[in-house]
Enzyme design. Structure first.
Site, PDB file in Angstrom:
ATOM      1  N   HIS A 170       0.877  -1.181   0.000  1.00 20.96           N
ATOM      2  CA  HIS A 170       0.000   0.000   0.000  1.00 20.96           C
ATOM      3  C   HIS A 170       0.914   1.230   0.000  1.00 20.96           C
ATOM      4  O   HIS A 170       1.991   1.194   0.604  1.00 20.96           O
ATOM      5  CB  HIS A 170      -0.829   0.129   1.273  1.00 20.96           C
ATOM      6  CG  HIS A 170      -1.760  -0.989   1.588  1.00 20.96           C
ATOM      7  ND1 HIS A 170      -1.361  -2.145   2.191  1.00 20.96           N
ATOM      8  CD2 HIS A 170      -3.102  -1.093   1.416  1.00 20.96           C
ATOM      9  CE1 HIS A 170      -2.427  -2.932   2.379  1.00 20.96           C
ATOM     10  NE2 HIS A 170      -3.489  -2.320   1.912  1.00 20.96           N
TER      11      HIS A 170
ATOM     12  N   ASP B 258       2.140   2.042   3.413  1.00 17.76           N
ATOM     13  CA  ASP B 258       3.086   1.096   4.026  1.00 17.76           C
ATOM     14  C   ASP B 258       4.515   1.564   3.819  1.00 17.76           C
ATOM     15  O   ASP B 258       5.387   1.306   4.640  1.00 17.76           O
ATOM     16  CB  ASP B 258       3.053  -0.290   3.347  1.00 17.76           C
ATOM     17  CG  ASP B 258       1.711  -0.967   3.370  1.00 17.76           C
ATOM     18  OD1 ASP B 258       0.879  -0.594   4.200  1.00 17.76           O
ATOM     19  OD2 ASP B 258       1.518  -1.889   2.546  1.00 17.76           O
TER      20      ASP B 258
HETATM   21  C1  XLS Z   1      -7.525  -6.447   4.709  1.00 13.51           C
HETATM   22  C2  XLS Z   1      -7.075  -6.706   3.354  1.00 13.51           C
HETATM   23  C3  XLS Z   1      -5.931  -5.836   2.873  1.00 13.51           C
HETATM   24  C4  XLS Z   1      -5.843  -5.917   1.372  1.00 13.51           C
HETATM   25  C5  XLS Z   1      -5.106  -4.807   0.722  1.00 13.51           C
HETATM   26  O1  XLS Z   1      -8.265  -7.229   5.302  1.00 13.51           O
HETATM   27  O2  XLS Z   1      -6.759  -8.055   3.233  1.00 13.51           O
HETATM   28  O3  XLS Z   1      -4.744  -6.211   3.479  1.00 13.51           O
HETATM   29  O4  XLS Z   1      -5.285  -7.117   0.965  1.00 13.51           O
HETATM   30  O5  XLS Z   1      -5.630  -3.562   1.036  1.00 13.51           O
END
Ligand code: XLS
Ligand code: NI
Ligand code: NI
Length: 435
Positions: A99, A102
């Site tokens: 992300h 991140d």
């Molecule tokens: C959250 C999601 C997130 C997605 C990406 O539950 O799994 O991590 O994979 O935004």
């Protein structure tokens, strides 16, 4: 920079029975399974957020992990990027995912946040020249900051919609520049807490427009990857608009995007929706929107998205059987959207978790291949529908016959169908024999 991990040699394959926790026992990237390398079947990815950002908190306690890059500034973000590539290279896995938030801290303005993200993107581009790890997908975090507490695309405030769109543009552009093979939209806060304050039709219209903006931008910049929506039924909202694969398909049809967008199916999210993972895979295959997977597992008792590493090879085998039967991955892959338990403090726990996960996937792949190569299971299903190959049956299916025509034929031919056994227990024994 001194290495973060004590391990310096890339993780090697040592085969079953090796007592070395830092070695693959089943995952052999070059091993050919059904005519294709294991690595190319599984297309495994390491995720940025759980490994390098999550501090180990739970609802009752804070940070348990101590990482030198937990400083919330650009120096920490640069260090984090270096450690991330150190880990990708040790594991030798072909992909990673991130992300925007991140990889770099939020600035005081969106322009500053975007610059931060781009600066780390440049480190990625440089590190990727020397690393085999490629970008499976990028995404934008439209759920952590308080501005998004009432949704991003579905927020009642159009300024939030605009802010989210601007953030997605930056994340898409970077994903494109880094050669990402997909771009993911997980509707973190696209849902509602209470209908008492919600105009659902308005919010669904906004969501449809937002998705169209993303697809229009994809074509504008010439991004050849796949746009993926990741379904999840609840958490963080009480109800999420992208509840499961079937719900996402209805959203896509409403937005006219069923041929443009596919799904990224997460194991734990399928379980939260009251489905099995393979149900979600098969639904996506049937609707023509299967894209990629977030591979993890949920604790079956807790009722939360616990995001654990997969460790049950027979379960993975059934899922991969459905994926392989449907043609396998194209731009998608298996992203470990999985995190350590908060007591697993040591750097090497990050490696061990991925090694165990990879061995589970590899074992599952061998199981899926055994099911396909044996042929009993797919053969049984084909045989079960064999009647539909006859011309009269085809004419019912393709619209050449009306209700009148069909009724007349049943009378004329004295049709009186004889029920046949579905043989579920037999098929279950076939699976247990092969896995
Ligand atoms: C959250 C999601 C997130 C997605 C990406 O539950 O799994 O991590 O994979 O935004
Ligand atoms: Ni996910
Ligand atoms: Ni999840």
């Amino acid at each position: 920079m001194p290495p973060f991990f004590a391990q310096t040699d890339p993780i090697a394959f040592e085969g079953k029975g090796s007592a070395n926790p830092l070695a693959y026992q089943v995952y052999e990237p070059d091993r050919i399974v059904m005519g294709k390398r294991m690595e190319d079947h599984l297309r495994a990815a390491v995720c940025y957020w759980h490994n390098f950002c999550w501090p180990g908190l739970d609802p009752f306690g804070g940070q348990t992990f101590e990482r030198p890059w937990f400083t919330d500034d650009m120096a920490g973000a640069r260090l984090k990027a270096d450690v991330a590539f150190e880990m990708f290279d040790l594991l030798g896995l072909p992909y990673f995912c991130f992300h925007d938030r991140d990889i770099a801290p939020e600035g005081t303005t969106l322009a500053e946040s975007n610059r931060n993200v781009r600066e780390i993107g440049e480190i990625f581009a440089r590190r990727m020249e020397a690393s085999k790890t490629r970008l499976l997908w990028g995404t934008a975090s439209l759920f952590s900051h308080r501005r998004y507490m009432a949704g991003a695309a579905t927020n009642p405030d159009p300024d939030v919609f605009a802010y989210a769109a601007a953030q997605v543009k930056n994340a898409m552009d970077l994903t494109h520049e880094l050669g990402g093979e997909n771009y993911v939209l997980w509707g973190g806060r696209e849902g509602y807490e209470t209908l008492l304050n919600t105009n659902m039709q308005q919010e669904l219209d906004q969501m449809g427009r937002f998705l169209n903006l993303v697809v229009e931008h994809k074509h504008k910049i010439g991004f050849k990857g796949t746009i993926l929506i990741e379904p999840k039924p609840q958490e963080p909202s009480k109800h999420q608009y992208d509840f499961d694969v079937a719900t996402v398909y209805s959203l896509l049809c409403r937005a006219g995007l069923q041929d443009e967008v596919k799904v990224n199916i997460e194991v734990g999210h399928a379980v939260l929706a009251g489905h099995s993972f393979e149900h979600e895979i098969e639904t996506a295959m049937a609707l023509g929107i299967f894209g990629s997977c977030d591979i993890n597992r949920n604790d079956y008792q807790s009722g939360w998205d616990t995001d654990q590493f997969p460790n049950n090879a027979p379960e993975v085998a059934i899922a991969l059987y459905h994926i392989l039967k449907g043609g396998g991955f194209t731009t998608g892959g298996c992203n470990f959207d999985a995190k350590l338990r908060r007591q697993s403090l040591d750097p090497e726990d990050l490696l061990i978790a991925h090694i165990g996960g990879m061995d589970t996937l590899a074992e599952g792949l061998l199981g899926a291949a055994a099911l396909l190569e044996d042929g009993t299971l797919p053969g049984f299903v084909e045989d079960r529908y064999a009647g539909w190959r006859f011309p009269t049956a085809q004419r019912m299916l393709n619209g050449e016959m009306s209700l009148d025509d069909i009724a007349a034929r049943v009378e004329a031919e004295g049709i009186n169908p004889a029920p046949r056994s579905g043989k579920q227990e037999y098929l279950e024994t076939v699976i247990n024999r092969l896995l």
